[in-house]
Design a protein around this motif. Sequence first.
Motif, PDB file in Angstrom:
ATOM      1  N   GLN A 187      -2.253  -2.637  -2.051  1.00 38.88           N
ATOM      2  CA  GLN A 187      -1.872  -2.407  -3.441  1.00 38.88           C
ATOM      3  C   GLN A 187      -0.628  -3.187  -3.861  1.00 38.88           C
ATOM      4  OE1 GLN A 187      -3.631   1.868  -4.359  1.00 38.88           O
ATOM      5  NE2 GLN A 187      -1.482   1.885  -3.804  1.00 38.88           N
ATOM      6  N   GLY A 188       0.043  -3.718  -2.886  1.00 30.53           N
ATOM      7  CA  GLY A 188       1.261  -4.427  -3.209  1.00 30.53           C
ATOM      8  C   GLY A 188       2.376  -3.488  -3.607  1.00 30.53           C
ATOM      9  N   ARG A 189       2.209  -2.222  -3.333  1.00 33.04           N
ATOM     10  CA  ARG A 189       3.220  -1.230  -3.692  1.00 33.04           C
ATOM     11  C   ARG A 189       3.407  -0.238  -2.556  1.00 33.04           C
ATOM     12  NH1 ARG A 189       4.117  -0.941  -9.568  1.00 33.04           N
ATOM     13  NH2 ARG A 189       4.632  -3.133  -9.804  1.00 33.04           N
ATOM     14  N   SER A 190       4.632   0.041  -2.251  1.00 35.20           N
ATOM     15  CA  SER A 190       4.896   1.002  -1.185  1.00 35.20           C
ATOM     16  C   SER A 190       5.458   2.311  -1.731  1.00 35.20           C
ATOM     17  CB  SER A 190       5.894   0.425  -0.197  1.00 35.20           C
ATOM     18  OG  SER A 190       7.129   0.200  -0.856  1.00 35.20           O
ATOM     19  N   ILE A 196       8.498   2.727  -2.285  1.00 40.47           N
ATOM     20  CA  ILE A 196       9.860   2.857  -1.781  1.00 40.47           C
ATOM     21  C   ILE A 196      10.835   2.041  -2.616  1.00 40.47           C
ATOM     22  CG2 ILE A 196      11.361   2.365   0.174  1.00 40.47           C
ATOM     23  CD1 ILE A 196       8.987   2.814   2.004  1.00 40.47           C
ATOM     24  N   GLY A 219       8.287   8.081  -3.431  1.00 33.40           N
ATOM     25  CA  GLY A 219       8.263   7.907  -1.992  1.00 33.40           C
ATOM     26  C   GLY A 219       9.591   8.093  -1.327  1.00 33.40           C
ATOM     27  N   ASP A 279       9.752  -1.752  -2.976  1.00 29.32           N
ATOM     28  CA  ASP A 279       9.233  -2.350  -4.202  1.00 29.32           C
ATOM     29  C   ASP A 279      10.307  -2.782  -5.170  1.00 29.32           C
ATOM     30  OD1 ASP A 279       6.846  -1.627  -3.141  1.00 29.32           O
ATOM     31  OD2 ASP A 279       6.579   0.145  -4.409  1.00 29.32           O
ATOM     32  N   ASN A 336       9.347 -11.244  -6.245  1.00 33.58           N
ATOM     33  CA  ASN A 336       9.082 -10.432  -7.431  1.00 33.58           C
ATOM     34  C   ASN A 336       9.492  -8.979  -7.252  1.00 33.58           C
ATOM     35  OD1 ASN A 336       8.172 -12.044  -9.476  1.00 33.58           O
ATOM     36  ND2 ASN A 336       6.138 -12.225  -8.555  1.00 33.58           N
ATOM     37  N   ALA A 359       7.151  -0.993 -13.949  1.00 35.65           N
ATOM     38  CA  ALA A 359       6.023  -0.893 -14.872  1.00 35.65           C
ATOM     39  C   ALA A 359       5.840  -2.187 -15.657  1.00 35.65           C
ATOM     40  CB  ALA A 359       6.232   0.280 -15.822  1.00 35.65           C
ATOM     41  N   GLY A 360       6.642  -3.163 -15.339  1.00 35.55           N
ATOM     42  CA  GLY A 360       6.483  -4.449 -15.992  1.00 35.55           C
ATOM     43  C   GLY A 360       7.346  -4.634 -17.224  1.00 35.55           C
ATOM     44  N   HIS A 409      10.983  -4.854 -19.530  1.00 36.15           N
ATOM     45  CA  HIS A 409      12.193  -5.672 -19.454  1.00 36.15           C
ATOM     46  C   HIS A 409      13.361  -4.910 -20.058  1.00 36.15           C
ATOM     47  CE1 HIS A 409      10.336  -9.403 -18.086  1.00 36.15           C
ATOM     48  NE2 HIS A 409       9.314  -9.085 -18.859  1.00 36.15           N
TER      49      HIS A 409
END
Lengths: 409, 409
Positions: B82-85, B87, B121, B142, B164, B370-371, B373
């Motif tokens: 998922q590219g997400r931990s 943490i 997490g 993350d 990123n 969440a993307g 800015h």
Amino acid sequence: MSANNQPHPVDGARSGESAGAPDPSRSTLAGVAKRAGVSVSTASIAFSGIGSIATATRDRVLQAAAELRYFGPDPRARSLRQGRSGIVGVVLEDRVIHSFRDPMTIAVLDGISQELGNENGGLLLLTSTGIGESSIQSAVFDAAVFLGCSPRLTRSIEVMRQRNVPMVAIEAQHFDGVLSVALDNREASTRLAQHVYDLGHREVAVVALPMDALRQLRPLTDEIVADATTAVSMDRLAGAREVYAGLGGYVAANSSSDDGFAAGLLLLGGADVAGGAGGSGGAVGAGAGAGAGSSRRGRPTAIIAQSDLLAVGVIRAAESLGLRVPADLTVVGFDGARIEGLSDHDLTTMVQPATEKGRAAGRAVTELLAGGHPPDVHFACTLHPGTTAAPPPTAPPTARPTSPVPTST
Amino acid sequence: MSANNQPHPVDGARSGESAGAPDPSRSTLAGVAKRAGVSVSTASIAFSGIGSIATATRDRVLQAAAELRYFGPDPRARSLRQGRSGIVGVVLEDRVIHSFRDPMTIAVLDGISQELGNENGGLLLLTSTGIGESSIQSAVFDAAVFLGCSPRLTRSIEVMRQRNVPMVAIEAQHFDGVLSVALDNREASTRLAQHVYDLGHREVAVVALPMDALRQLRPLTDEIVADATTAVSMDRLAGAREVYAGLGGYVAANSSSDDGFAAGLLLLGGADVAGGAGGSGGAVGAGAGAGAGSSRRGRPTAIIAQSDLLAVGVIRAAESLGLRVPADLTVVGFDGARIEGLSDHDLTTMVQPATEKGRAAGRAVTELLAGGHPPDVHFACTLHPGTTAAPPPTAPPTARPTSPVPTST
DNA sequence: CTGTTAGCGCCTTCAC
DNA sequence: GTGAAGGCGCTAACAG
């Protein structure tokens, strides 16, 4: 065909990345290998250093990496492949803020981190918020340290066990398959109570640490004791009750001097005032069975606090009521926290090796991760006589029966 | 053929697992699926709840899982896919123990954890130990929050940026691409110094927070200021120097009352004693350019401590020398830490919203993940007048020039 | 010393 | 509503 996976749909999709596509598929080891004209495995070796590689080749790889701004393997992939993340989870009973306000917890955390030395990757702080427990079950870590946790963790522990995650519990009840690092709370508490007894105190009350999830300052009742889930406070109470059978008092909402202060007021002012700031019922003095000597349940001449923070609060309460410590009131603590700002007092307390507990836990984790089977660890406390305990104002200075006082129940 | 991988070579190989093979290939989603007679993808849906599935099918899967003691997806694999931990890494400047002893750091950590709410997490504590930096680059997380960190992190920041990983810095210097959460340290410090000035003080000294990696109590010199890497102490010093140009004093080894005490002794006893407990040179009083008024460099009449902990130590030092606060000496702090045990004193200080800073950082992390800015965040401090500041013993009570005192250099 | 190969355990698009 | 397959990014055997 070709199910196109995009695990990182963040960039183009969501946010309006204005700059010119800074991430056209983040650089990867494969990319580096290709650019360097070698195979991925070779590139891997160049970074990990595991295996042999020609200096020239490695330089080529590293340079290609630099050009692509590749800084090393992705930790996530690495941890999946190796089955190791380098992270040690620390599970706290409380909300982080409470834990952080407790010098003992902090000392333990420091001990752990000393021993783990952050070469491992770091400490992952988790809390056992009871419901859900999800985070602890879905978090990435190789080993877990439970810090004074309640039995509600049973399920999480089972999960960890199934996943072969080594576990260490500090000051918790015993769990199968969980290495225990503990203190002689009970015995130490008995020793301390005996010290108070030997000074001649017969009217004694306790200010206990929280015993369950309900964080609220309230009189210590049999129900609370029966339903208690926190090993530390239970053991310390049991120890004191070996000397003062049926010892009563208050249970604090948490280990803080504010709570100690409040409890102190209730215990010291409450006898006369009756129903001061919240505590409804009694539970003052030596409770049910006031030991040999005066059975008059007046204001206690000594207060046993289950932590130094609580003790500090009690002392302040006493002084705010015009009582002198230790002339009018004896106050003892537990921990040896060396809390500053206690003016001229040197708190009488049982000193526990908190940092050492953490270190032992850290060492145990290391050994467990290496496949070893280290034994449980026990620590002893030492009495620090201090200056806040003295004979009671009117008592015979030389009473020295060493056996427990019988309960009157 | 078939390169047989065994990422978990621990069991049989190393330790003498006596019990009957508790891990013959730890149960996996595939295993569960097979046992339930469904495909892996279906089983995955049963656990994640994402996608639609017949109740009957799901139950079958869950039961199969129970039978195999499978408790849910492996966090490591999940995080890779998922590219997400979940943490969030928190990078501390110091060894954990130092950070934990600082109430401000703790408040910030609490704020962060409040806002992140552990549904994510957990907080991964990392330290920027300078050399290596390895842990921060190889740890799984993350998003990163830097807590008062020095510029030595440049490389780690570059790595995070490339990966990123959103970054938030609290009270650090500005870094490109790192969201900043900060305080008006300089302005607040000026206001506080002005307050002291307005009371009539002209002989003033500072006890500064550490300014670089070298943790050692020593006189504040121009070199130290020039090489300083810690934004907070620099800003606070700069702010105070707008009122007291060339303000001198000591730099503490860390924010502790012990250090404050030591520095206090040096400043208060040092003038006469000359070369007391370690500080060789001068740097007392209003340093180089003692402001308008008496240029006699005697014992300061006011000490500006850059943290409340330091201030508390200074007060103790003063009292141990027989000086009364504030009658003989004015002491001001910074933070609003509400340190207990200050007896009757109510420390004059600038109150900063520490928990709020943490919360803001936590919120920013959430938004960034969440993307979004989100913008930088700035907080203001408020003056708490307290009771540890008063006019100097012999000074004119009504001096009120508001402009900076010119330097004599 | 380097390349090939086979997954770690899971999620997810696509077809049915 | 379910199944089939590809691949996240990397590492570890083995073969050359």
